[in-house]
Design an enzyme around this catalytic site. Structure first.
Site, short mmCIF file in Angstrom:
data_model
loop_
_atom_site.label_atom_id
_atom_site.label_comp_id
_atom_site.label_asym_id
_atom_site.label_seq_id
_atom_site.Cartn_x
_atom_site.Cartn_y
_atom_site.Cartn_z
CG HIS A 101 -55.79 -15.14 39.60
ND1 HIS A 101 -54.93 -14.63 38.65
CD2 HIS A 101 -55.98 -14.13 40.50
CE1 HIS A 101 -54.61 -13.38 38.96
NE2 HIS A 101 -55.23 -13.05 40.06
CG HIS A 175 -52.40 -12.61 44.00
ND1 HIS A 175 -53.00 -11.68 44.80
CD2 HIS A 175 -52.87 -12.39 42.74
CE1 HIS A 175 -53.84 -10.95 44.08
NE2 HIS A 175 -53.77 -11.35 42.82
CD GLU A 309 -51.30 -10.14 40.51
OE1 GLU A 309 -51.80 -11.03 39.77
OE2 GLU A 309 -51.94 -9.15 40.93
#
Length: 345
Positions: A101, A175, A309
């Site tokens: 991420h 997220h 996502e």
């Protein structure tokens, strides 16, 4: 429609979007984090449907990425490196030997500049950030904007825009952990989910894609006709078990389908429709969420929320079976994901 700005300290701002139907969305300029989405259920009661901390300071050390913008690259990059145009780039190992991420100081940890807008039909905020060349190991100076628009149709539209002066991997997502029961009344086991996808990416024991795309048919990954998330959580299928019993997989969306995801929660009557121009999404059922962390409506536990996502796939940096996430110098990154909330009586 209305937008308010609340100053939490000298640098953190909370943007509060409200429509004429009672829906409210709260967004931090820190990390672009959606801290709350309040929307009506079938009993008329407006309740929060995403996970968020009770104390805003907790977002500074949040290991779960609650509600945040994820970038420069959403997802895991195998062995924290990639090659591009004959050059190898080394990244932070913040997920075992892998990169996750965007790194520990990714887009979820930066302050964004925000400007609000409103009209009779919508209200919103646009967040801006410039990621400098070499930031977290990635090449290129990247100008980025994320616009959050709330409409009077109870729709939250996220528009992502970026441009780079040097070719670089790039794919953003949000997220948020959704829980349509309202105010965290129950887990997401009985959320009924339909996904327009006939293929998902196989993972190895380290949650890295093997390079294979698997057919969902006759597996707990078949959401084409809709099923409850419980089916994968309790499954003894290897792919469900290696992620901690549940889902943490990339689904490739079927081409040409307008409605990519539909979610229904029976007790509240709430529904969520997701439409996007992204090629797929990671669905994550919070299998690794620890117990006992204080949230705005209770405390954390496994399976308390589900993430959708929508994104390109980081696995494409090491495998050819997936849509590319390379943003070329001068090209524009333009992606949209819309979350439309409804009530099924």
């Amino acid at each position: 429609m209305k937008v308010n700005t609340k100053y939490l300290n000298e640098t953190w701002k909370l943007f509060i979007l409200k429509n004429d139907l009672g829906m409210e969305i709260n967004i931090l300029n820190f990390g672009g984090i959606i801290t709350k989405i309040s929307t009506p259920g079938k009993n008329g009661k407006v309740e929060n449907v995403v996970l968020g901390y009770d104390n805003y300071k907790d977002y500074k050390t949040d290991p779960y990425f609650f509600g945040a913008i994820i970038g420069r690259v959403a997802g895991r990059i195998e062995n924290a490196h990639f090659s591009l145009n004959g050059k190898q780039y080394e990244l932070e190992t913040n997920d075992g030997v892998n990169h996750l991420h965007g790194g520990s100081n990714g887009f979820h940890q930066v302050l964004w500049e925000g400007e609000t807008f409103e009209s009779d039909a919508y209200a919103g905020v646009t967040l801006h950030y410039i990621s400098s060349d070499g930031e977290n190991g990635f090449p290129g100076n990247v100008k980025t904007a994320v616009t959050y628009t709330l409409t009077n149709d109870n729709e939250l539209i996220l528009d992502y825009w970026a441009q780079t002066d040097e070719t670089t991997p790039f794919t953003l997502t949000n997220h948020s952990y959704f829980n349509l029961t309202g105010n965290l009344r129950d887990t997401i086991h009985n959320h009924h989910v339909t996904i327009a996808s006939h293929q998902f990416a196989e993972l190895d024991d380290a949650l890295i894609p093997t390079g294979k795309l698997l057919d969902v048919k006759n597996t707990p990954f078949d959401f084409t006709q809709g099923q409850k998330l419980r089916e994968g959580i309790v499954s003894n299928t290897e792919q469900n078990q290696i992620v901690g019993n549940g889902f943490d997989h990339y689904f490739i969306f079927d081409y040409g389908k307008k409605e990519n995801v539909f979610v229904r929660e029976e007790t509240s009557g709430r529904t969520l429709t997701i439409e996007t121009n992204q090629p797929g999404m990671v669905m994550y059922t919070s299998n690794n969420l620890d117990d006992g962390i204080t949230l705005s409506e209770g405390t954390t536990k496994k399976y308390l929320g589900v993430c959708f996502e929508t994104q390109g796939f980081a696995g494409s940096l090491h495998g050819s079976n997936f849509p590319s996430i390379i943003l070329k110098a001068g090209d524009k990154y333009q992606k949209r994901t819309a979350f439309r909330f409804g009530i099924d009586y």
